[in-house]
Design a protein around this motif. Structure first.
Motif, PDB file in Angstrom:
ATOM      1  N   GLU A 173       0.811  -1.229   0.000  1.00  8.13           N
ATOM      2  CA  GLU A 173       0.000   0.000   0.000  1.00  8.13           C
ATOM      3  C   GLU A 173       0.844   1.280   0.000  1.00  8.13           C
ATOM      4  N   PRO A 174       1.957   1.346   0.744  1.00  5.78           N
ATOM      5  CA  PRO A 174       2.761   2.573   0.683  1.00  5.78           C
ATOM      6  C   PRO A 174       3.319   2.860  -0.715  1.00  5.78           C
ATOM      7  N   VAL A 175       3.418   1.810  -1.542  1.00  6.54           N
ATOM      8  CA  VAL A 175       3.838   2.019  -2.947  1.00  6.54           C
ATOM      9  C   VAL A 175       2.659   2.548  -3.745  1.00  6.54           C
ATOM     10  N   SER A 176       1.504   1.899  -3.633  1.00 11.39           N
ATOM     11  CA  SER A 176       0.357   2.249  -4.472  1.00 11.39           C
ATOM     12  C   SER A 176      -0.285   3.579  -4.078  1.00 11.39           C
TER      13      SER A 176
ATOM     14  N   ALA B  78       5.701  -9.940  -9.652  1.00 11.93           N
ATOM     15  CA  ALA B  78       7.046  -9.371  -9.541  1.00 11.93           C
ATOM     16  C   ALA B  78       7.353  -8.414 -10.696  1.00 11.93           C
ATOM     17  N   GLU B  79       6.826  -8.717 -11.877  1.00 15.16           N
ATOM     18  CA  GLU B  79       7.072  -7.845 -13.040  1.00 15.16           C
ATOM     19  C   GLU B  79       6.513  -6.443 -12.794  1.00 15.16           C
ATOM     20  N   ARG B  80       5.350  -6.373 -12.164  1.00 12.56           N
ATOM     21  CA  ARG B  80       4.720  -5.070 -11.876  1.00 12.56           C
ATOM     22  C   ARG B  80       5.551  -4.281 -10.862  1.00 12.56           C
ATOM     23  N   ILE B  81       6.023  -4.992  -9.834  1.00 12.83           N
ATOM     24  CA  ILE B  81       6.829  -4.330  -8.805  1.00 12.83           C
ATOM     25  C   ILE B  81       8.145  -3.841  -9.390  1.00 12.83           C
ATOM     26  N   LEU B  82       8.771  -4.686 -10.194  1.00 14.02           N
ATOM     27  CA  LEU B  82      10.063  -4.311 -10.782  1.00 14.02           C
ATOM     28  C   LEU B  82       9.920  -3.077 -11.673  1.00 14.02           C
TER      29      LEU B  82
ATOM     30  N   ASN C 155       1.544   0.980 -15.867  1.00 13.71           N
ATOM     31  CA  ASN C 155       1.882  -0.030 -14.870  1.00 13.71           C
ATOM     32  C   ASN C 155       1.597   0.477 -13.456  1.00 13.71           C
ATOM     33  N   LYS C 156       1.896   1.749 -13.214  1.00 10.68           N
ATOM     34  CA  LYS C 156       1.618   2.370 -11.908  1.00 10.68           C
ATOM     35  C   LYS C 156       0.136   2.232 -11.559  1.00 10.68           C
TER      36      LYS C 156
ATOM     37  N   LYS D 190      -1.957   0.051 -12.843  1.00 10.83           N
ATOM     38  CA  LYS D 190      -2.266  -1.372 -12.706  1.00 10.83           C
ATOM     39  C   LYS D 190      -1.897  -1.861 -11.312  1.00 10.83           C
ATOM     40  N   VAL D 191      -0.741  -1.430 -10.816  1.00 10.37           N
ATOM     41  CA  VAL D 191      -0.314  -1.798  -9.460  1.00 10.37           C
ATOM     42  C   VAL D 191      -1.339  -1.315  -8.441  1.00 10.37           C
ATOM     43  N   LYS D 192      -1.785  -0.080  -8.618  1.00  5.46           N
ATOM     44  CA  LYS D 192      -2.778   0.493  -7.707  1.00  5.46           C
ATOM     45  C   LYS D 192      -4.066  -0.337  -7.719  1.00  5.46           C
ATOM     46  N   ASN D 193      -4.501  -0.724  -8.911  1.00  7.42           N
ATOM     47  CA  ASN D 193      -5.731  -1.523  -9.038  1.00  7.42           C
ATOM     48  C   ASN D 193      -5.590  -2.888  -8.364  1.00  7.42           C
ATOM     49  N   ILE D 194      -4.439  -3.544  -8.583  1.00  7.08           N
ATOM     50  CA  ILE D 194      -4.215  -4.874  -7.994  1.00  7.08           C
ATOM     51  C   ILE D 194      -4.157  -4.775  -6.476  1.00  7.08           C
TER      52      ILE D 194
END
Length: 270
Positions: free
Chosen positions: A159-162, A195-199, A255-256, A258-262
């Motif tokens: 969550e602190p990333v998204s 992992a691909e999304r995080i990277l 991607n940012k 997408k990460v938030k949505n996931i």
């Protein structure tokens, strides 16, 4: 430029395999004070590493650097710092600090003998970041997502990333030209949050280091494929880094989101 990869182990064989795979920092973890209480409900590694492990690992590696995470500031910090430096630490990481005074004390006791790495993982440290960044001789800052999300009473580690917290922290660190990174990463093709999304978020944010997660190793130490699997896992990660160097800003912004949505989906199912 490839990110620095950290791997936590006190096992000489695993350290040697990690070095062969191209791991930059072998990570000895001495932190015990307060950690069980903070992370009691999380599936996190509670380390049983010791000071003796430092010299044991040090003599078993050549190209990788040896990073040691000590305990948060306490009444024996000065002795602990001296002991880990004597044993062979090349980088010392300070966890769970909250104030400029704690960081200043840590830096003064290291006194330029080895490199310093701050593990930024409390909301208080984020609030005090401007004053902390006024200090000299901070070589690296790693943002620890486990304790940071707990400190903010959030439900999921990423969550602190998204929610933009990590990005706001990074914007301040960047201004001081200090090397930085955040969190850990699973094998390519794995992870609740892939992992691909995080990277890709690491690359968008200019992150320069990440901790390799337990998923890179077999749960069975006797597995004869351990070395092959680990080396292949790291190679896949490096290959994906190369893919990301070809992507444009539009890709990273998508991607940012997408990460938030996931992350939002994960939170709603918790």
């Amino acid at each position: 430029m490839s990110m620095k990869l950290m791997y936590i182990t006190n096992n000489p064989y695993k350290a040697k395999v990690a070095e062969k795979a191209g791991i930059d920092w072998i990570f000895i973890d001495l932190e015990k004070i307060g950690k069980d209480e903070r992370q009691k409900n999380l599936d996190t590694v509670k380390s049983k590493h010791s000071i003796e492990d430092i010299s044991k690992i040090k003599k078993n590696i050549i190209s990788s650097e040896l990073l040691v995470r000590i305990n948060p500031i306490h009444n024996n910090t000065e002795n602990e710092i001296n002991e880990v430096i004597s044993a062979g630490a090349e980088i010392i990481m300070l966890p769970y600090f909250k104030t400029k005074e704690e960081v200043d004390y840590f830096i003064s006791k290291v006194n330029g003998r080895v490199k310093t790495c701050l593990l930024l993982e409390t909301s208080e440290a984020v609030e005090n970041l401007d004053s902390i960044l006024e200090l000299k001789n901070i070589d690296y800052i790693h943002i620890g997502l486990n304790d940071l999300h707990l400190s903010y009473k959030l439900n999921f580690m990423f969550e602190p990333v998204s929610n933009g917290t990590v990005e706001r922290i990074i914007e301040k660190i960047k201004q001081k030209n200090i090397k930085y990174g955040f969190g850990g990463i699973a094998k390519i093709g794995e992870g609740t949050l892939p992992a691909e999304r995080i990277l890709a978020e690491h690359y968008r944010l200019g992150s320069q280091m990440v901790i390799i997660s337990r998923s890179f190793t077999s749960k069975e130490d006797s597995n004869s494929r351990y070395e092959e699997d680990f080396i292949q896992g790291i190679q896949n990660l490096r290959n994906y880094e190369n893919v990301l160097t070809t992507k444009d800003n539009k890709y990273f912004e998508k991607n940012k989101q997408k990460v938030k949505n996931i992350v939002n989906e994960i939170i709603t199912t918790k």
